[in-house]
Every structure is written in structure tokens, then in C-alpha cells.
Design an enzyme around this catalytic site. Structure first.
Site, PDB file in Angstrom:
ATOM      1  N   GLU A   1       6.974  60.604 -24.770  1.00  0.00           N
ATOM      2  CA  GLU A   1       7.126  61.076 -26.261  1.00  0.00           C
ATOM      3  C   GLU A   1       6.053  60.880 -27.090  1.00  0.00           C
ATOM      4  O   GLU A   1       4.789  60.252 -26.661  1.00  0.00           O
ATOM      5  CB  GLU A   1       8.069  60.503 -26.380  1.00  0.00           C
ATOM      6  CG  GLU A   1       9.521  59.861 -26.087  1.00  0.00           C
ATOM      7  CD  GLU A   1      10.584  59.717 -26.525  1.00  0.00           C
ATOM      8  OE1 GLU A   1      10.829  60.357 -28.321  1.00  0.00           O
ATOM      9  OE2 GLU A   1      11.670  59.780 -25.806  1.00  0.00           O
TER      10      GLU A   1
ATOM     11  N   ASP B   1      11.893  50.116 -23.590  1.00  0.00           N
ATOM     12  CA  ASP B   1      12.771  51.238 -23.038  1.00  0.00           C
ATOM     13  C   ASP B   1      13.065  50.536 -21.603  1.00  0.00           C
ATOM     14  O   ASP B   1      14.813  50.191 -21.746  1.00  0.00           O
ATOM     15  CB  ASP B   1      11.684  52.754 -23.122  1.00  0.00           C
ATOM     16  CG  ASP B   1      13.648  53.516 -22.440  1.00  0.00           C
ATOM     17  OD1 ASP B   1      14.195  53.570 -22.929  1.00  0.00           O
ATOM     18  OD2 ASP B   1      12.741  53.769 -20.621  1.00  0.00           O
TER      19      ASP B   1
ATOM     20  N   VAL C   1      21.773  53.650 -19.598  1.00  0.00           N
ATOM     21  CA  VAL C   1      20.899  52.809 -17.979  1.00  0.00           C
ATOM     22  C   VAL C   1      20.538  54.420 -17.570  1.00  0.00           C
ATOM     23  O   VAL C   1      21.770  54.825 -16.566  1.00  0.00           O
ATOM     24  CB  VAL C   1      21.494  51.453 -16.928  1.00  0.00           C
ATOM     25  CG1 VAL C   1      20.553  51.058 -16.270  1.00  0.00           C
ATOM     26  CG2 VAL C   1      21.946  50.227 -18.755  1.00  0.00           C
TER      27      VAL C   1
ATOM     28  N   LYS D   1      17.490  49.001 -21.138  1.00  0.00           N
ATOM     29  CA  LYS D   1      18.322  48.770 -19.609  1.00  0.00           C
ATOM     30  C   LYS D   1      18.620  47.663 -18.443  1.00  0.00           C
ATOM     31  O   LYS D   1      19.682  47.506 -17.997  1.00  0.00           O
ATOM     32  CB  LYS D   1      17.866  49.431 -18.763  1.00  0.00           C
ATOM     33  CG  LYS D   1      17.402  50.926 -20.179  1.00  0.00           C
ATOM     34  CD  LYS D   1      16.726  52.604 -18.678  1.00  0.00           C
ATOM     35  CE  LYS D   1      16.396  53.692 -19.895  1.00  0.00           C
ATOM     36  NZ  LYS D   1      15.210  54.286 -19.532  1.00  0.00           N
TER      37      LYS D   1
ATOM     38  N   GLY E   1      20.386  56.775 -17.213  1.00  0.00           N
ATOM     39  CA  GLY E   1      20.570  58.493 -16.917  1.00  0.00           C
ATOM     40  C   GLY E   1      21.572  59.133 -16.370  1.00  0.00           C
ATOM     41  O   GLY E   1      22.641  58.521 -16.714  1.00  0.00           O
TER      42      GLY E   1
HETATM   43  P1  NAP Z   1      17.388  62.996 -29.956  1.00  0.00           P
HETATM   44  O1  NAP Z   1      16.446  64.122 -28.999  1.00  0.00           O
HETATM   45  O2  NAP Z   1      16.308  62.725 -30.893  1.00  0.00           O
HETATM   46  O3  NAP Z   1      18.378  63.507 -30.733  1.00  0.00           O
HETATM   47  C1  NAP Z   1      19.549  62.781 -31.770  1.00  0.00           C
HETATM   48  C2  NAP Z   1      19.532  63.306 -32.898  1.00  0.00           C
HETATM   49  O4  NAP Z   1      20.328  63.169 -33.194  1.00  0.00           O
HETATM   50  C3  NAP Z   1      19.102  64.566 -33.199  1.00  0.00           C
HETATM   51  O5  NAP Z   1      19.703  66.245 -33.282  1.00  0.00           O
HETATM   52  C4  NAP Z   1      19.141  64.000 -34.598  1.00  0.00           C
HETATM   53  O6  NAP Z   1      19.163  65.049 -35.803  1.00  0.00           O
HETATM   54  C5  NAP Z   1      20.153  63.148 -34.785  1.00  0.00           C
HETATM   55  N1  NAP Z   1      20.592  62.438 -35.809  1.00  0.00           N
HETATM   56  C6  NAP Z   1      20.109  61.309 -36.175  1.00  0.00           C
HETATM   57  N2  NAP Z   1      20.410  60.394 -36.735  1.00  0.00           N
HETATM   58  C7  NAP Z   1      21.196  61.151 -37.676  1.00  0.00           C
HETATM   59  C8  NAP Z   1      21.972  60.756 -38.302  1.00  0.00           C
HETATM   60  N3  NAP Z   1      22.803  60.310 -39.234  1.00  0.00           N
HETATM   61  N4  NAP Z   1      23.303  61.727 -38.265  1.00  0.00           N
HETATM   62  C9  NAP Z   1      23.343  62.966 -37.823  1.00  0.00           C
HETATM   63  N5  NAP Z   1      22.738  63.403 -37.246  1.00  0.00           N
HETATM   64  C10 NAP Z   1      21.673  61.913 -36.571  1.00  0.00           C
HETATM   65  O7  NAP Z   1      17.673  62.265 -28.642  1.00  0.00           O
HETATM   66  P2  NAP Z   1      18.167  61.992 -26.970  1.00  0.00           P
HETATM   67  O8  NAP Z   1      16.691  62.140 -26.686  1.00  0.00           O
HETATM   68  O9  NAP Z   1      18.874  63.313 -27.830  1.00  0.00           O
HETATM   69  O10 NAP Z   1      18.970  60.958 -27.100  1.00  0.00           O
HETATM   70  C11 NAP Z   1      19.865  60.444 -27.935  1.00  0.00           C
HETATM   71  C12 NAP Z   1      20.706  58.689 -26.856  1.00  0.00           C
HETATM   72  O11 NAP Z   1      20.528  59.322 -26.087  1.00  0.00           O
HETATM   73  C13 NAP Z   1      19.831  57.747 -27.834  1.00  0.00           C
HETATM   74  O12 NAP Z   1      20.434  56.702 -27.539  1.00  0.00           O
HETATM   75  C14 NAP Z   1      18.508  57.833 -26.426  1.00  0.00           C
HETATM   76  O13 NAP Z   1      18.555  56.564 -25.968  1.00  0.00           O
HETATM   77  C15 NAP Z   1      19.838  58.276 -25.263  1.00  0.00           C
HETATM   78  N6  NAP Z   1      20.309  58.543 -23.600  1.00  0.00           N
HETATM   79  C16 NAP Z   1      18.595  60.133 -24.044  1.00  0.00           C
HETATM   80  C17 NAP Z   1      18.166  59.905 -22.693  1.00  0.00           C
HETATM   81  C18 NAP Z   1      16.994  61.316 -22.768  1.00  0.00           C
HETATM   82  O14 NAP Z   1      16.926  61.802 -21.985  1.00  0.00           O
HETATM   83  N7  NAP Z   1      16.791  62.279 -23.776  1.00  0.00           N
HETATM   84  C19 NAP Z   1      18.214  59.279 -21.212  1.00  0.00           C
HETATM   85  C20 NAP Z   1      19.395  58.342 -21.683  1.00  0.00           C
HETATM   86  C21 NAP Z   1      19.563  57.907 -22.428  1.00  0.00           C
HETATM   87  P3  NAP Z   1      17.359  65.354 -36.238  1.00  0.00           P
HETATM   88  O15 NAP Z   1      17.190  66.877 -35.243  1.00  0.00           O
HETATM   89  O16 NAP Z   1      17.858  65.803 -37.734  1.00  0.00           O
HETATM   90  O17 NAP Z   1      16.877  63.921 -36.226  1.00  0.00           O
HETATM   91  N1  HSE Z   2      11.740  57.565 -22.271  1.00  0.00           N
HETATM   92  C1  HSE Z   2      12.964  57.562 -21.326  1.00  0.00           C
HETATM   93  C2  HSE Z   2      12.207  57.347 -19.945  1.00  0.00           C
HETATM   94  C3  HSE Z   2      14.046  58.250 -21.034  1.00  0.00           C
HETATM   95  O1  HSE Z   2      10.485  58.082 -19.945  1.00  0.00           O
HETATM   96  O2  HSE Z   2      12.480  56.807 -19.473  1.00  0.00           O
HETATM   97  C4  HSE Z   2      14.781  57.861 -22.222  1.00  0.00           C
HETATM   98  O3  HSE Z   2      15.409  56.363 -21.391  1.00  0.00           O
END
Ligand code: NAP
Ligand code: HSE
Length: 431
Positions: free
Chosen positions: A192, A203, A134, A207, A136
């Protein structure tokens, strides 16, 4: 203090996974002194070994076999940063059942299966922490569970999606229309490739489910949260809101009412003097009210590689301290109540309605007669000089009314020949 090493595994090496790897590296020198142990990432689960090799110092830690991690008895902490429901749910449950502690940022999963995961952690006497799920980098789960535990919380309300806050800020400050602001958010990398989850409020809804569960000690799941996105907001609505002393923000709100929990996400008019109104660009903030603390607000980066990693690493360090102190699973699921979640039509709100009506005498009287029939009282009204032949634009802000009654009034208005169009219908924050 004796040197110790606690071994951990990352699942996923995307945006947040890479951030966690970097933050742990930046902390390497100080960790022993700070938390009493080093944390070493000894395995990282990825799909594509070749692609991931460029992101790590030592490619021998990479694996594409989950069992390598699950069956490694030396790994005490599993850090799930893959996202999505499966296989994340199966892997987390298996890790907890194997006696490993888990950290996750996966709001999609926790907003639906939070109880199952927390129950598995409790059964196995391990920690399951999810601060990053929630808002970040903003600390809010731990403050609610610990620092604010001496309160009965009555309200948790926030701007918990950076993409939509960026879009609404551009619409407010530069008069952009929604589609142009979305295009800019995409160009700058805030939105995205598929922005649906952000702009449709999903999203933020996930949260809100997590926030409400933690704040009110009663389980609220994603399906309980009423959700509207920002796709129908126009620059004109924002201009009218300004004239009425308000800004429009996508708010995620949860309230402890006498007859249940209210939980929703929708674009709302909020007085420009409210602290949340000045949270702009891609920043997030969560505003809480408790019976002892009164008002408190948490502000910062709700997403991004390093801000999100900051929260994940905080959870990892907490677990390390718990392991060293022999007090794991001290704070698990805090949902000890079973409070019903109210249906949206049973909530009481103020409304902003922008409508096109026939430009003739008696139309406003007809409109207010329908309002009166359903207990809708007008608090503010604006009518500009007519530019379109035969049509006038009227903007009304109502007093508080039950949403079900308000919707019935709107349905009746739509059926009247004198009401040409209801262009906007938004809720207004406040008494
Ligand atoms: P991301 O950039 O898409 O990274 C996910 C990674 O996991 C990718 O490298 C993907 O591999 C890998 N993956 C997915 N399925 C897999 C599997 N079955 N086996 C092995 N590797 C696998 O996502 P992210 O933004 O880092 O987000 C990760 C988590 O944090 C999510 O739950 C998201 O909601 C949460 N989150 C993200 C943010 C943010 O700012 N990004 C903020 C708060 C929370 P590939 O590259 O091969 O697809
Ligand atoms: N996509 C979200 C945002 C970040 O725009 O705040 C991940 O929760």
C-alpha cells in the site's frame, strides 16, 4: 424450486466491494439452482456517488446515506467492506440490532471488537460471518469452526500477509535488501502507499488474534498479540539462515500451551523442509495441528479483489441457505473458554543471534559463560574468517530457552566491552 430473491446491501465499493459485485454477477445464472435463491444487491453505500457510478450497471442502487440501508426492511444481508473501526462498528451493530445478517472482511475491527459484534448477532438471532478477514480467499475460519471442530487444536501458524511474503521472497531468491524489495512491492502494487501495517506486522497481528480466538475457543484480541515486523531483516541474515538449512518468513503463530495461549507475529527461521518455507511471493498459507487431524495446511491467495470476494460470497451464500432453511445463527461465537494469553517473555523459543565481537582469544568463552548463566544452550555456531580488523562475526542458534532469560542474557552481553554489536536477533521455529 420456487424462484426467490434475497436482497442485500454493500457498504463500500473499493477493491473487495467491486470484487463481490462482480462475483455475484458471475454467479447470477446458477444461484437459484446452487443455493435456492437469487441474491440481489439493491443498495450500495459509497462516499462519492459520481466515482462509484462507473463501477455498477445501475447507478440507482448507489446511496451515500446509511439510513437508506438500515431502514430498508427488504434488505436482509449487509456486507461491510469499508474497513476501519468507525463508522463500520456502529453500522454493523445497528444492522445486527435491526435483525439483518452481516458479512464483513474487516480484520481491524474484528480483532478488537469481535466479541461485541458476535454477542449482538447472537442476541438478535442473526448471522455474523467473516471468512475473508483472515487470509483473504483461503478458507480457514469455517474449517476451524466446522470441519475441524472435533479436534483440540494445539497450533495455528501461518504466512498471513502477502506483501511481506513477497518482500522476503525477493530478498531470499534475488539477494535484495529490504528497502529495494519494498520499493519493488510498491511498484508492482502489492504494498500500500503507506506500508506500515504490513511491514510492521500489524495486519498479520490482527489475523493472528482472530485465528487464535477461533482455534482455541477463547477470546484473543489484537493487544494480546506480540508483534515484530520485518524492517530489520537483512539479506545477510537470510544467507546465514540458508547455510543453517532455514528460510526466514514472517510467521503469525498461535499455540495452545499448558499454561495459556501463545500468540505472536515475528520474522522466524523455519526449516527449509517445512511446508510453509515453500510458500513464496504474495501467497498465504495457514498450517494447523489438531489432536485428531494432526497436520493440515491451507494455501492460496490471501488478498486481492476476486480471491477476497470469493470468501465474502461464500459467507453470503451460507447465510442465504440458513435463511431458506430457517436455521440462522446456528454457528456464532465459539469462544466458550477463558484461557489466559501468555506474555512473550514467558514463551520458550530457539534464537538466532548475529553479533560482532572483538577478534581475540577468550571472547567466545566469555559469551558462552553469559549464556550458561541464563540457561541458554548453544545448538549451532558459525564464525567466518575475519574481514574487518579487530572484529569477528559470530552467528549462534540456541536451544529452547525462556524468552525472559534470553533477553536478560542479551542485555548482559550488550554491556560487555568484547561484544561490539548485536546485529540481528530472530526466533527459530521448531523444537
Ligand atoms: P478499499 O479499496 O479502500 O475500499 C473501501 C471502500 O469503502 C472505498 O470505496 C471507500 O470509499 C469506502 N468507504 C470507506 N468509508 C466509507 C464510509 N464511511 N461510507 C461509505 N463508503 C466508505 O478497501 P478494500 O481493500 O476493499 O478493503 C475492504 C475491507 O476488506 C477492509 O476491511 C480490508 O481490511 C478487508 N480486506 C481486504 C483485502 C484486500 O485484498 N484488499 C483482503 C482481505 C480483507 P472511498 O473510495 O470514497 O474512500
Ligand atoms: N495487506 C494485506 C497483505 C492484504 O499484504 O496480505 C489485506 O489483508
Amino acid at each position: 424450486m420456487e424462484n426467490s430473491v434475497i436482497k442485500a446491501a454493500l457498504l463500500g465499493l473499493g477493491t473487495v466491494g467491486t470484487g463481490v459485485y462482480k462475483v455475484l454477477k458471475n454467479q447470477e445464472e446458477e444461484m437459484q439452482a446452487k443455493i435456492g435463491s437469487k441474491v440481489k444487491i439493491t443498495k450500495i453505500l459509497v462516499r462519492n456517488l459520481e466515482k462509484a457510478a462507473a463501477k455498477v450497471d445501475d447507478a440507482s442502487v448507489l446511496t451515500n446515506q446509511w439510513e437508506d440501508i438500515l431502514n430498508d426492511p427488504e434488505i436482509s444481508i449487509v456486507i461491510e467492506l469499508m474497513g476501519g473501526i468507525e463508522p463500520a462498528r456502529t453500522y454493523i451493530l445497528a444492522a445486527l440490532n435491526a435483525g439483518k445478517h452481516v458479512v464483513s472482511a474487516n480484520k481491524d475491527l474484528i480483532a478488537v471488537y469481535g466479541k461485541e459484534l458476535l454477542d449482538a448477532a447472537e442476541k438478535n438471532h442473526v448471522d455474523f460471518l467473516f471468512e475473508a478477514a483472515v487470509a483473504g480467499g483461503i478458507p480457514i475460519i469455517r474449517p476451524l469452526k466446522q470441519c475441524l471442530a472435533g479436534n483440540h487444536m494445539t497450533e495455528v501458524m501461518g504466512i498471513v500477509n502477502g506483501t511481506t511474503n513477497f518482500i522476503l521472497t525477493k530478498m531470499t531468491q534475488e539477494g535484495m535488501e529490504f528497502k529495494d524489495a519494498l520499493a519493488l512491492a510498491t511498484e508492482l502494487g502489492y504494498a500500500e502507499a503507506d506500508p506500515t501495517a504490513d511491514i510492521e506486522g500489524l495486519d498479520a497481528g490482527r489475523k493472528v488474534a482472530i485465528l487464535a480466538s477461533v482455534a482455541f475457543n477463547s477470546r484473543v484480541v489484537f493487544d494480546d498479540v506480540y508483534i515484530e515486523g520485518i524492517t530489520k531483516i537483512s539479506a545477510k541474515d537470510i544467507r546465514y539462515a540458508k547455510e543453517m538449512g532455514c528460510d526466514i518468513k514472517l510467521l503469525g503463530a498461535a499455540r495452545q500451551a499448558e499454561d495459556g495461549i501463545e500468540a505472536y507475529v515475528c520474522p522466524m527461521l523455519i526449516p527449509s523442509t517445512h511446508p510453509l518455507a515453500s510458500v513464496n511471493d504474495s501467497y498465504n498459507a495457514v498450517f494447523v495441528h489438531g489432536d485428531a487431524v494432526e497436520d493440515a495446511m491451507f494455501f492460496g491467495r490471501g488478498a486481492g479483489e476476486l480471491p477476497t470476494a470469493s470468501a465474502v460470497v461464500g459467507d453470503i451464500f451460507d447465510i442465504v441457505r440458513n435463511i431458506l432453511a430457517g436455521c440462522c445463527a446456528r454457528i456464532g461465537c465459539t469462544c466458550y473458554k477463558n484461557t489466559p494469553v501468555k506474555k512473550m517473555e514467558d514463551t520458550h523459543n530457539r534464537y538466532f543471534v548475529r553479533l560482532q565481537v572483538e577478534d581475540r582469544c577468550g571472547v567466545l568463552a566469555e559469551m558462552t559463560a553469559v549464556f550458561a548463566k541464563y540457561h541458554v544452550s548453544v545448538a549451532q555456531i558459525i564464525q567466518k574468517e575475519t574481514k574487518t580488523e579487530g572484529s569477528a562475526e559470530v552467528v549462534v542458534i540456541t536451544a529452547k530457552v525462556r524468552e525472559g532469560d534470553f533477553r536478560t542474557a542479551m542485555d548482559e552481553l550488550k554491556s560487555r566491552a568484547s561484544i561490539q554489536k548485536i546485529s540481528s536477533l530472530l526466533r527459530v521455529y521448531g523444537k
